[in-house]
Design a protein around this motif. Structure first.
Motif, PDB file in Angstrom:
ATOM      1  N   LEU A   1       1.193   3.766   2.180  1.00 12.96           N
ATOM      2  CA  LEU A   1       0.475   4.985   2.582  1.00 12.96           C
ATOM      3  C   LEU A   1       1.190   5.661   3.739  1.00 12.96           C
ATOM      4  CD1 LEU A   1      -3.197   3.630   2.514  1.00 12.96           C
ATOM      5  CD2 LEU A   1      -1.963   4.811   0.681  1.00 12.96           C
TER       6      LEU A   1
ATOM      7  N   TYR B   1       0.814  -1.223   0.000  1.00 10.85           N
ATOM      8  CA  TYR B   1       0.000   0.000   0.000  1.00 10.85           C
ATOM      9  C   TYR B   1       0.846   1.272   0.000  1.00 10.85           C
ATOM     10  CZ  TYR B   1      -3.013  -3.614   2.078  1.00 10.85           C
ATOM     11  OH  TYR B   1      -3.652  -4.785   2.361  1.00 10.85           O
TER      12      TYR B   1
ATOM     13  N   ASN C   1      -3.119  11.632   1.551  1.00 14.79           N
ATOM     14  CA  ASN C   1      -2.360  10.583   0.858  1.00 14.79           C
ATOM     15  C   ASN C   1      -2.657  10.602  -0.641  1.00 14.79           C
ATOM     16  OD1 ASN C   1      -0.638   8.345   2.232  1.00 14.79           O
ATOM     17  ND2 ASN C   1      -2.213   8.837   3.761  1.00 14.79           N
TER      18      ASN C   1
ATOM     19  N   LEU D   1      -8.409   2.052   8.664  1.00 15.87           N
ATOM     20  CA  LEU D   1      -9.053   1.406   7.516  1.00 15.87           C
ATOM     21  C   LEU D   1      -8.740  -0.083   7.473  1.00 15.87           C
ATOM     22  CD1 LEU D   1      -8.104   4.021   4.759  1.00 15.87           C
ATOM     23  CD2 LEU D   1     -10.182   3.976   6.150  1.00 15.87           C
TER      24      LEU D   1
ATOM     25  N   PRO E   1       1.299   7.132   7.214  1.00 16.42           N
ATOM     26  CA  PRO E   1       0.407   6.958   8.372  1.00 16.42           C
ATOM     27  C   PRO E   1      -0.019   8.268   9.030  1.00 16.42           C
ATOM     28  CG  PRO E   1       2.663   6.349   8.939  1.00 16.42           C
ATOM     29  CD  PRO E   1       2.640   6.563   7.455  1.00 16.42           C
TER      30      PRO E   1
ATOM     31  N   ARG F   1      -7.567   0.309   2.381  1.00 17.51           N
ATOM     32  CA  ARG F   1      -6.236   0.871   2.137  1.00 17.51           C
ATOM     33  C   ARG F   1      -5.821   0.657   0.687  1.00 17.51           C
ATOM     34  NH1 ARG F   1      -2.880  -1.268   7.502  1.00 17.51           N
ATOM     35  NH2 ARG F   1      -4.380  -0.489   9.053  1.00 17.51           N
TER      36      ARG F   1
ATOM     37  N   TYR G   1      -7.504   8.167   8.849  1.00 22.59           N
ATOM     38  CA  TYR G   1      -6.091   7.832   8.666  1.00 22.59           C
ATOM     39  C   TYR G   1      -5.969   6.363   8.258  1.00 22.59           C
ATOM     40  CZ  TYR G   1      -4.882  12.312  10.725  1.00 22.59           C
ATOM     41  OH  TYR G   1      -4.749  13.664  10.942  1.00 22.59           O
ATOM     42  N   PRO G   2      -4.881   5.998   7.586  1.00 24.43           N
ATOM     43  CA  PRO G   2      -4.733   4.624   7.092  1.00 24.43           C
ATOM     44  C   PRO G   2      -4.935   3.553   8.157  1.00 24.43           C
ATOM     45  CG  PRO G   2      -3.070   6.007   6.107  1.00 24.43           C
ATOM     46  CD  PRO G   2      -3.774   6.861   7.131  1.00 24.43           C
ATOM     47  N   GLN G   3      -4.459   3.817   9.374  1.00 20.75           N
ATOM     48  CA  GLN G   3      -4.569   2.803  10.429  1.00 20.75           C
ATOM     49  C   GLN G   3      -6.017   2.556  10.862  1.00 20.75           C
ATOM     50  OE1 GLN G   3      -2.746   5.582  10.499  1.00 20.75           O
ATOM     51  NE2 GLN G   3      -2.776   6.593  12.514  1.00 20.75           N
TER      52      GLN G   3
ATOM     53  N   VAL H   1      -6.603  10.155   4.501  1.00 24.87           N
ATOM     54  CA  VAL H   1      -6.832   9.532   3.200  1.00 24.87           C
ATOM     55  C   VAL H   1      -6.732  10.576   2.087  1.00 24.87           C
ATOM     56  CG1 VAL H   1      -8.661   8.531   1.750  1.00 24.87           C
ATOM     57  CG2 VAL H   1      -8.198   7.586   4.022  1.00 24.87           C
TER      58      VAL H   1
ATOM     59  N   VAL I   1      -7.469   3.209  -1.401  1.00 25.94           N
ATOM     60  CA  VAL I   1      -6.807   4.513  -1.275  1.00 25.94           C
ATOM     61  C   VAL I   1      -5.552   4.552  -2.139  1.00 25.94           C
ATOM     62  CG1 VAL I   1      -5.647   6.111   0.313  1.00 25.94           C
ATOM     63  CG2 VAL I   1      -7.726   4.910   1.037  1.00 25.94           C
TER      64      VAL I   1
END
Length: 349
Positions: free
Chosen positions: A90, A88, A99, A138, A92, A143, A134-136, A96, A146
């Protein structure tokens, strides 16, 4: 957008030829899978397309634009390609939306257009409601969406995907496969998808490049690859099937009808040709041991696996050749069955 051309592309690492003279002409708007076992060179090929690896030999072109040769290298940021990584990748500490918008930061895009591009990209992958998360926060599938939106936001000519579903469970993989298909239909971008999973490649791509030990061994549609493999290695790698030796026959032909069984008749003195026989083309019937056995072809059941909608039956013929069949019911282990082979593909020597 334009045709993507790989002309005799090679990559050598410390005298190890990881990619060996790959040539492909990929029409614009295609969904292409680079398929092969681990270590076959497919990811290295993708990284050369992206500009992350240099070429040892050959040439890469996108239409009339030269992307790379052994002596020249267009930077990744100038190739108008997007890449989706297995991990991914991304940030952190970014939302989203942040990113997704990151690739636009250095393009001096006006604020209004910047926000619109982010919104359009997130809506394409159905992630707009998660823009401020935020990615964490999802799931793995979210992810990946995204990462796909971040790739889409720059309107790339080519989208490169490096085993993007490898970290997802089976349910999410099926869901994301549908997302990739929908993404391709909406954008019309050329997509190059690296995978070792033949089921993924067959369900997503309209053309598949099968690689083995750095070489291109077959370039075909999924249907042609399954029904008409060029080599025994490809026949064994793609789908389920058995390689049987039988009577001499013309190469690269689909054989059907009553004559198929005669190819493997027990009285054949010497088997001279190799054939691919798919399980769905093997019909079996239990033989009553107390009655005379008149079937031309027979086999013994050595094992079976329940697959839900059917049983996968593993058989051994009297000459020790083994094959698979599908059957709606369980068959006793050790039982003798008659065989009727309805189709075979004659492989090249």
């Amino acid at each position: 957008m334009a045709e993507l051309i790989l002309n005799q592309v090679s990559k050598v690492f410390e005298q190890n030829r990881v990619v060996d003279q790959i040539s492909l002409n990929i029409p614009q708007g295609s969904f292409v899978a680079l398929l092969g076992p681990s270590g076959c060179g497919k990811t290295t090929t993708l990284r050369m397309l992206a500009g992350f690896e240099t070429l040892s030999e050959g040439e890469l072109r996108l239409g009339n634009q030269t992307l790379a040769t052994a002596k020249t290298q267009l930077p990744p940021e100038d190739r108008n390609m997007g890449m989706v990584f297995q991990s991914y990748a991304l940030w952190p500490h970014m939302t989203v939306a942040e990113n997704v918008g990151y690739p636009l930061k250095h393009r001096r895009i006006p604020s209004g257009m910047y926000q619109k591009k982010i919104k359009d990209a997130l809506e394409t992958v159905e992630m707009m409601p998660y823009a401020q998360r935020y990615p964490q926060d999802l799931s793995g599938g979210q992810r990946q969406r995204v990462a796909l939106a971040r790739c889409l936001v720059t309107d790339p000519d080519v989208v490169l995907l490096d085993e993007p579903l490898a970290n997802l469970d089976r349910h999410l993989r099926a869901s994301m496969e549908e997302s990739f298909r929908a993404f391709h239909q909406r954008t019309g971008a050329t997509m190059i998808y690296v995978t070792h999973d033949q089921a993924e490649a067959m369900s997503l791509a309209n053309q598949i490049a099968v690689m083995e030990k750095g070489r291109l061994v077959q370039w075909s549609s999924p249907e042609a690859l399954y029904h008409q493999p060029k080599t025994q290695w490809v026949a064994e790698f793609i789908g389920q099937g058995s390689i049987l030796m039988g009577k001499k026959a013309p190469e690269n032909q689909t054989l059907t009808g009553e004559g198929v069984n005669a190819l493997f008749h027990p009285t054949n003195e010497r088997a001279q040709s190799a054939f691919l026989v798919r399980p769905q083309h093997v019909q079996i019937e239990l033989i009553n041991a107390s009655l005379p056995q008149s079937a031309a072809l027979t086999a013994r059941v050595i094992s079976q696996v329940y697959r839900g909608e059917r049983y996968e039956i593993h058989l051994e013929m009297p000459n020790q050749q083994r094959l698979q069949a599908f059957h709606p019911m369980a068959v006793p282990i050790g039982a003798t069955v008659s065989l009727n082979l309805t189709q075979a593909w004659s492989l090249a020597a």
